[in-house]
Motif scaffolding. Structure first.
Motif, short mmCIF file in Angstrom:
data_model
loop_
_atom_site.label_atom_id
_atom_site.label_comp_id
_atom_site.label_asym_id
_atom_site.label_seq_id
_atom_site.Cartn_x
_atom_site.Cartn_y
_atom_site.Cartn_z
N ASN A 79 -26.14 -0.69 -4.41
CA ASN A 79 -27.27 -0.04 -3.75
C ASN A 79 -26.90 1.41 -3.45
N THR A 88 -22.41 -4.80 4.17
CA THR A 88 -23.19 -3.72 3.58
C THR A 88 -23.25 -3.87 2.06
N MET A 89 -22.21 -4.43 1.49
CA MET A 89 -22.18 -4.60 0.03
C MET A 89 -22.67 -5.98 -0.40
N GLY A 90 -22.96 -6.85 0.54
CA GLY A 90 -23.55 -8.13 0.20
C GLY A 90 -22.57 -9.22 -0.18
N PRO A 115 -27.65 -5.35 3.17
CA PRO A 115 -27.62 -4.69 1.85
C PRO A 115 -28.94 -3.99 1.49
#
Lengths: 264, 321
Positions: free
Chosen positions: A34, A248-250, B305
């Protein structure tokens, strides 16, 4: 005229991390990441790396050419890079050592979904919303992959969106005829607005992709340094800053890479 | 959208006149498309690179400013006999409307499309800058899933239609919009104090009277004190400057959407009036983590995300209480 424009503001800038001279850089290149959140990812990763005193900084790169130039530098020892690049990239040897895992799954995949109308997978001349990879701004590579999978996309157009939720909303509001999304985004929208996903139909599943592994570049890192980095990354799930970076990066932890993973 | 781009959209910035730039030349039998930008900003160039590369037409780009000689620019554009004009921003739209009333025109990045009097302009189609309230609130609900009662202020002569439509859309989502009409921004403090009780959030909606620095500063300070989520439309700058979050247009998606509309017009032969006003596809959801922390809001793991986080840029105490 709207007076909001008069607000004294400073926009958030997308900047790469600033490493001190003593810090080594861990380069990150993943076209599926993302990119809207790249500053968040960098800040979170750097927060973790700083806390554990590893003497390393996280350095995202948006372009393949920039990544390749960085890997070519003799002092580059570690990278986090898409598994596709590890499999197909030429030049310096990259040896995966750890792989991200989310809920126990080291792979991710995308689903092509529509609103359940017409023949599934017949999207000739229609619009498909999808997040686009760093260098593919036209969506041609996405269309090629769909075509390889038997989806009819002649004359179809990709509408780029920043996040999968936007693709699903565009589909739900009838602005596009299909969306290419992760199962996670479908689950999230189902939790928030179940009625919006009620009519959504899966028409194709893209092949599974191994999440971007942490790799050692050639034989540049000493065994001690390699052990230090690998142990530190394994500890990410136990440190608040590390958890934040992974969220945040999943994904939620790093697991040891097994050679068979790249062949799946 | 950053401040510079927001200013450009509103037609309040000036850049030097540049002559037309031919971006892509296709075969002679292909139509010509002219992109007219209200200012020469990279923020607009990047998304429209994809449009330019994919569209089956020769593409020219012009920059227009409020000060320049419209006559000369209009002559230059006329000579190209464009099949479509893409007008980006208020100044470009004014030029297109005044000089090319019969040329199919795609308008984007203009605040409040309702001002454009589209009923009198059958040659115009629009990508609205404002998403429908329902789409915007689904984004807000990613962060605030229990959102049920929302307070907003509006000037009736500016936003009565927007508020009426938003109430209907939000009611369908089980969200009650408590919209308080005010006659001036001076009424907002009393109206806020009188109505804040029992609300889940305060919405800074796209009303040209209400959206001003004074109101923003008041609501930012008092919602923070009251630990009430302050959510904003139109620009990510609001989140960066102390609102809890903002939803704004995604420029990359806008170019893709323009391409679809161009196909409908040029390839499928639809009229601009048939295509009409399209809500924007995609949005930037920006969440201020300082404010979230200050009001005791935890961001669910599964949304992380999908959001972009910001920190408050001005030292106002957010996150310190």
């Amino acid at each position: 005229m709207i007076a909001a424009a008069l607000l004294v503001v400073t926009s958030a800038t997308l900047t790469a991390s600033t490493a001190s001279a003593a810090d080594s850089l861990i380069y990150f290149y993943d076209p599926d990441a993302n990119h809207q959140a790249i500053v968040d990812i960098t800040n979170a990763f750097d927060g973790f790396l700083t806390k554990i005193g590893l003497g390393a900084k996280f350095q995202p790169l948006a372009a393949r050419s920039a990544f390749e130039a960085s890997v070519a530098k003799p002092d580059t020892q570690f990278v986090i890079v898409s598994s596709d690049y590890v499999k197909n990239g030429k030049g310096v040897s990259l040896v995966p050592v750890l792989v991200p895992s989310a809920n126990g799954d080291t792979f991710y995949h995308k689903l092509l979904v529509d609103r359940g109308m017409g023949a599934p997978g017949e999207l000739d001349g229609l619009a498909i919303a999808a997040t686009l990879t760093g260098e593919d701004q036209s969506g041609q590579s996405v269309l090629s992959r769909l075509q390889d999978g038997g989806v009819k996309v002649k004359g179809a157009a990709i509408v780029p969106v920043s996040k999968d939720i936007d693709a699903l909303l565009a589909l739900s509001f009838g602005q596009v005829q299909a969306a290419l999304v992760t199962p996670n985004s479908l689950a999230l929208l189902k939790r928030i607005k179940p009625q919006l996903v009620a009519s959504i139909r899966q028409v194709y599943q893209m092949p599974k992709i191994l999440r971007s592994p942490l790799c050692v570049v050639a034989d540049r890192a000493s065994p001690e340094r390699k052990r230090e980095i690998v142990e530190a990354f394994k500890r990410m799930s136990k440190e608040e800053e590390g958890q934040q970076a992974m969220r945040t990066m999943g994904f939620d932890q790093w697991v040891v890479f097994e050679p068979g993973m790249l062949k799946k | 959208m950053g401040l510079a781009c927001l200013l450009a959209v509103l037609g309040t910035t000036c850049t030097p006149l540049s002559v037309g730039q031919r971006l892509v030349m296709k075969a002679p039998d292909r139509p010509t498309i002219v992109i007219v930008k209200s200012s020469q900003l990279e923020a607009l160039d990047i998304p429209f690179t994809a449009f330019t590369s994919q569209v089956d037409a020769s593409v020219w780009s012009f920059v227009v400013t409020p000060e320049q000689d419209d006559e000369a620019l209009a002559d230059e554009i006329s000579a190209l006999q464009p099949a479509l004009i893409v007008a980006l921003g208020a100044t470009a739209t004014t030029l297109a409307f005044e000089r090319f009333p019969n040329t199919p025109t795609l308008v984007a990045l203009v605040v409040n499309y309702r001002r454009l009097q589209l009923a009198q302009r059958p040659n115009v189609m629009v990508i609205a800058l404002e998403p429908p309230a329902a789409a915007e609130f689904i984004q807000f609900q990613l962060v605030l899933p229990t959102l049920r009662r929302v307070l907003a202020f509006y000037a009736p002569h500016e936003s009565a239609e927007l508020v009426k439509s938003a109430k209907v859309q939000l009611a369908a989502m089980d969200i009650e919009l408590v919209a308080i009409p005010v006659s001036s921004i001076d009424d907002v403090p009393d109206a806020y104090q009188a109505n804040k009780k029992g609300k889940d959030a305060v919405w800074f909606l796209n009303d040209s009277v209400i959206m001003n620095p004074k109101t923003f500063a008041y609501l930012r300070t008092h919602t923070l004190q009251d630990r009430l989520p302050f959510i904003a439309s139109l620009s990510e700058d609001f989140a960066v400057n102390g609102a809890l979050m903002s939803v704004s247009v995604d420029l990359r998606s806008l170019a893709g959407q323009a391409l679809i509309m161009e196909k409908l017009l040029v390839e499928q032969g639809k009229k601009p009036s048939e295509i009409g006003v399209q809500p924007p596809i995609g949005a930037k959801l920006v969440v201020n983590t300082d404010v979230a922390k200050a009001i005791g809001l935890e961001l669910p793991d599964d949304i992380q995300p999908f959001i972009r986080k910001a920190r408050t840029h001005t030292a106002r105490g957010a996150g310190k209480d």
